[in-house]
Design a protein around this motif. Structure first.
Motif, short mmCIF file in Angstrom:
data_model
loop_
_atom_site.label_atom_id
_atom_site.label_comp_id
_atom_site.label_asym_id
_atom_site.label_seq_id
_atom_site.Cartn_x
_atom_site.Cartn_y
_atom_site.Cartn_z
N GLY A 460 -12.26 -28.63 3.57
CA GLY A 460 -12.24 -29.74 4.52
C GLY A 460 -11.40 -29.48 5.75
O GLY A 460 -10.99 -30.42 6.44
N LEU A 461 -11.17 -28.20 6.05
CA LEU A 461 -10.23 -27.85 7.10
C LEU A 461 -10.74 -28.25 8.49
O LEU A 461 -9.94 -28.65 9.36
CB LEU A 461 -9.93 -26.35 7.05
CG LEU A 461 -8.83 -25.85 7.99
CD1 LEU A 461 -7.49 -26.50 7.65
CD2 LEU A 461 -8.71 -24.32 7.90
N ALA A 462 -12.05 -28.16 8.72
CA ALA A 462 -12.58 -28.50 10.05
C ALA A 462 -12.27 -29.95 10.39
O ALA A 462 -11.81 -30.27 11.50
CB ALA A 462 -14.08 -28.22 10.10
N ASP A 463 -12.52 -30.85 9.44
CA ASP A 463 -12.19 -32.26 9.68
C ASP A 463 -10.69 -32.46 9.83
O ASP A 463 -10.22 -33.19 10.70
CB ASP A 463 -12.71 -33.13 8.54
CG ASP A 463 -14.13 -33.61 8.78
OD1 ASP A 463 -14.65 -33.39 9.88
OD2 ASP A 463 -14.73 -34.19 7.84
N TYR A 464 -9.93 -31.82 8.95
CA TYR A 464 -8.48 -32.00 9.00
C TYR A 464 -7.93 -31.57 10.35
O TYR A 464 -7.09 -32.26 10.94
CB TYR A 464 -7.81 -31.19 7.88
CG TYR A 464 -6.30 -31.29 7.89
CD1 TYR A 464 -5.65 -32.39 7.36
CD2 TYR A 464 -5.53 -30.26 8.45
CE1 TYR A 464 -4.27 -32.48 7.37
CE2 TYR A 464 -4.14 -30.34 8.47
CZ TYR A 464 -3.51 -31.45 7.93
OH TYR A 464 -2.13 -31.54 7.97
N ASN A 465 -8.38 -30.44 10.86
CA ASN A 465 -7.85 -29.94 12.13
C ASN A 465 -8.36 -30.72 13.33
O ASN A 465 -7.68 -30.79 14.36
CB ASN A 465 -8.18 -28.46 12.29
CG ASN A 465 -7.31 -27.58 11.40
OD1 ASN A 465 -6.36 -28.06 10.79
ND2 ASN A 465 -7.62 -26.31 11.33
N SER A 466 -9.55 -31.31 13.24
CA SER A 466 -10.08 -32.05 14.39
C SER A 466 -9.74 -33.53 14.34
O SER A 466 -9.51 -34.15 15.39
CB SER A 466 -11.60 -31.87 14.46
OG SER A 466 -12.23 -32.40 13.29
N LYS A 467 -9.68 -34.11 13.15
CA LYS A 467 -9.46 -35.55 13.01
C LYS A 467 -8.03 -35.89 12.54
O LYS A 467 -7.58 -37.02 12.69
CB LYS A 467 -10.45 -36.15 12.02
CG LYS A 467 -11.92 -36.07 12.45
CD LYS A 467 -12.81 -36.70 11.38
CE LYS A 467 -14.25 -36.82 11.85
NZ LYS A 467 -14.92 -35.50 11.95
N GLY A 468 -7.38 -34.92 11.93
CA GLY A 468 -6.05 -35.19 11.39
C GLY A 468 -6.08 -35.67 9.95
O GLY A 468 -5.06 -36.11 9.43
#
Length: 765
Positions: A460-468
């Motif tokens: 889930g890193l893409a969401d974590y890095n873009s959305k927090g």
């Protein structure tokens, strides 16, 4: 009868052996009562059976500290299958295998050796048992079906067996290559995928087994062995599938029986000794392991050397004024905390390296909170080498593991918590580690989506890095989000230390991401404000009130009561979102009183200490005493849940000492000690003492009235590693009622007016 009454009733050796013949090591031949042993011989206090029942799943058998070989009995459980962790107090013994975990299950049980009498029947060798006893480095049991005494000891890579047979015209020493724990076709089961065995002579057998699967869903690993007996056999057999023959070689290419036997005619009391070298590299290396580590045939010499090794690693902590039961609890916990990971230096089949190689990080998600900080204190060279091994795995495989077993990394349960392990070592001044490369590995965790998020890195890193935050597009989005935020804090700490201001600022900002799932309006159980799932579009999803989630849930092995309070880097921020100290204390009281706290699982390990940030060290003391009294004891059911490679045991050690680490930081939190005095040999070679004045055995004087550290007044319920690194004394004056001590200056938090991070990172707050 409670544990205190039980052990008062067996104070003398004679009474102890009569009332509980298998209870503890004092009943072994030649052993003296535990009370007569010098306190420096702490192995005498270890009760290896502690925690074998009620889900503790601890290893029972013969091994060295961090040994590769863990030789012990595999027991058939009530359903006719091997007990998941190997040992169980009830059931039939199937034999003695050489590889086990401790505090977990789902892996190993390889190279099973068993002494039997009567017609050779490889599929039916299990036996009832009697006269079972164990101590560190030694295990014994009588196999009643065969009237044979089995005794075990070990070196790092060799299992040493001593079998005392009855008179028999048909006695055998068998080796089963196909045997496995958790054998089957389930997602977390193990499979035997082939191997071969060769009888080299009338006293030597060698071979290899190939295995895969297990809890970590790992790829194939190979276990090579070399078995040598001190007594020539009159003949030998091999078997494959259902065929037993006198052929000297057998092999299978799939999941089928495979093994060999050395066959004897024995006289009553005849002793046959067996050494089994294990290797992950080759049969030749398995043989070298025997010749270099156990060249002779003196069982006592090997056992005594192992006992010395255990006394050495148990020596760095000395406790005074403990009851016999407390000594058993404490030193058994140390013993369990020093079993894993496995030192396989020189046994890495995957690449050549000058770096140490360790396996069976099982799992860092469990151990980073307490076992890692404990090793930093009492076994710093081991902790340094395990971290070097993690970094070397990154060099060759691209990621530091969150779990690893059978030479395969996986599964990643939560965050990339090797980041916290590295930060903990760095913040406490550990040297001999390539922190630059570690920093690169940590940043890769935080920046590069892994090809298989259950096996490495952060899902889930893409969401974590873009959305927090991690959204419901990925599993475990709640527990992952809060763990990633703390992992980012660990990266910011190392960035500060290495002078990378831009990275420090970036990761310090991300360390606040835990709050992005906080719904200040979500109320349950009389408390308002919890983390809540978010949809991929950012909208709130329905609350997840799962009691104990697992792989596909919002939170892993915990509930929202636990994970809403997981921000070890910023408890001040948690208190602010909770509505202030009073509301936060009410929240914690509700969590404990309504049994949301789960002592059997690691995510809540820090929860009893959170009262310190709200100015209530007295409540921390109450909760610790309650947990120690209700959840832990010195019996076979003495642990509240899986020990998880010593995680549970190391929590117990720290809390009995009266201090607890905020892992990944240089801060220790003060609870309430279980002894009037403890001494810890620090890595510097100096001694750190914890002294509790007015301490009482009934724990009525559990509250700290005042304290000094190294002779200076200490009004904080916490201190830093640097304050004890060169030894010193923490002196606590105890009393029966709370005072104002420890209520004024809380432990550090990221949102303090003065940030605990460097100025570059602090610019974001």
């Amino acid at each position: 009868m409670n544990k205190m009454s039980l052990f008062r009733s067996v104070r003398t050796k004679a009474a102890g052996c009569a009332a509980a013949a298998m209870l503890y090591a004092a009943c072994l031949p030649g052993a003296s009562a535990a009370q007569t042993q010098p306190e420096t011989e702490n192995a005498s206090a270890v009760y290896p059976f502690l925690g074998v029942d009620s889900g503790g799943k601890v290893f029972l058998g013969a091994t060295l500290p961090f040994g590769m070989v863990r030789l012990g009995p595999d027991v058939e459980s009530v359903d006719g299958r091997p007990a998941a962790g190997g040992y169980a107090s009830t059931g039939l013994i199937e034999g003695f295998s050489h590889l086990h975990l401790s505090g977990g299950s789902g892996k190993y049980g390889n190279i099973l050796v068993a002494p039997v009498t009567g017609p050779l029947a490889p599929g039916d060798i299990k036996s009832a048992r009697a006269d079972e006893a164990a101590r560190p480095s030694y295990y014994r049991v009588r196999l009643t079906r065969y009237d044979t005494l089995a005794e075990l000891t070990a070196t790092r890579r060799v299992g040493f067996h001593r079998y005392t047979f009855p008179s028999s015209a048909d006695a055998h020493v068998t080796v089963d290559i196909a045997h496995l724990l958790n054998h089957g076709n389930g997602a977390e089961s193990q499979q035997f995928v082939g191997g071969n065995v060769t009888v080299l002579s009338d006293h030597e057998v060698t071979g290899v087994g190939r295995y895969q699967g297990g809890w970590n869903e790992g790829g194939e690993y190979r276990v090579y062995f070399y078995l040598v007996a001190d007594t020539p056999a009159r003949q030998a057999h091999t078997w494959s599938d259902a065929s037993i023959s006198t052929a000297t070689r057998a092999s299978v290419a799939s999941d089928a029986p495979l093994g060999a036997s050395l066959d004897y005619t024995t006289t009553a009391g005849q002793v046959i000794q067996i050494k089994v070298g294990i290797s992950f590299v080759s049969e030749a290396q398995a043989r070298r392991n025997v010749t270099t580590e156990a060249p002779g045939w003196n069982f006592e010499t090997v056992r005594d050397a192992a006992t010395t090794a255990w006394n050495d690693v148990l020596a760095p902590i000395r406790i005074r004024g403990a009851t016999d039961a407390q000594r058993r609890e404490f030193y058994t916990a140390m013993y369990h905390a020093l079993l894993l990971p496995s030192d396989r230096t020189g046994e890495n089949p995957l690449w050549k390296s000058k770096e140490p190689y360790y396996d069976d990080y099982y799992a860092i998600w469990d151990t980073f909170r307490s076992q890692g900080p404990l090793l930093t204190l009492i076994a710093p060279d081991r902790q340094r080498d395990t971290i070097r091994s993690l970094i070397d795995i990154y060099r060759h495989e691209g990621y530091m593991p969150d779990a690893r077993s059978g030479n395969t990394s996986g599964r990643t349960q939560g965050g990339s918590n090797a980041d916290v392990v590295v930060a903990d070592a760095y913040m406490k001044g550990m040297t001999g580690i390539d922190y630059r490369t570690a920093f690169a590995a940590m940043q890769k965790d935080a920046q590069v989506p892994p090809p298989d998020p259950r096996m490495q890195g952060r899902g889930g890193l893409a969401d974590y890095n873009s959305k927090g935050y991690v959204t419901l597009a990925d599993e475990r989005s709640g527990s992952r989000t809060v763990e990633y935020a703390y992992d980012d804090f660990a990266i910011a700490e190392l960035a500060c230390g290495l002078g990378d201001g831009a990275a420090a600022q970036r990761y310090a900002a991300r360390a606040g991401n835990w709050a992005n799932l906080w719904d200040s309006s979500l109320a349950t159980g009389g408390v308002t404000g919890f983390i809540r799932p978010r949809n991929p579009d950012g909208s709130w999803a329905p609350p997840d009130l799962t009691i104990r989630g697992t792989w596909p849930n919002f939170e892993y092995e915990g509930d929202i009561w636990t994970y809403s309070l997981y921000a070890p880097q910023d408890v001040r921020g948690l208190i602010r979102l909770s509505g202030g100290n009073g509301a936060f204390i009410h929240r914690l009281d509700t969590l404990f009183d309504r049994k949301h706290f789960d002592m059997s699982n690691e995510p809540g390990f820090l929860l009893p200490m959170l009262y310190l940030w709200a100015g209530r060290p007295d409540k921390t003391a109450d909760r610790i005493v309650d947990q120690l009294d209700r959840q832990f004891n010195d019996s076979r059911a003495g642990l509240p849940g899986n020990d998880d490679s010593g995680a549970m045991s190391s929590w117990l050690i720290f809390q009995m000492l009266g201090i607890y680490p905020n892992a990944g930081q240089d801060v220790y939190l003060i609870g309430t000690p279980s002894f009037p005095e403890a001494q810890i040999d620090m890595p510097s070679g100096k001694v750190f003492r914890i002294v509790a004045r007015n301490w009482d055995r009934e724990r009525l004087n559990r509250y700290i009235q005042s304290a000094t550290l190294n002779g200076e007044p200490l009004d904080n319920a916490w201190f830093r590693h640097a304050q004890i690194a060169n030894g010193g004394t923490l002196e606590l004056t105890m009393g029966p009622t709370p005072t104002g001590w420890g209520t004024r200056v809380p432990p550090p938090s990221l949102s303090d007016p003065v940030s605990p991070l460097c100025s570059a990172a602090a610019a974001t707050h």
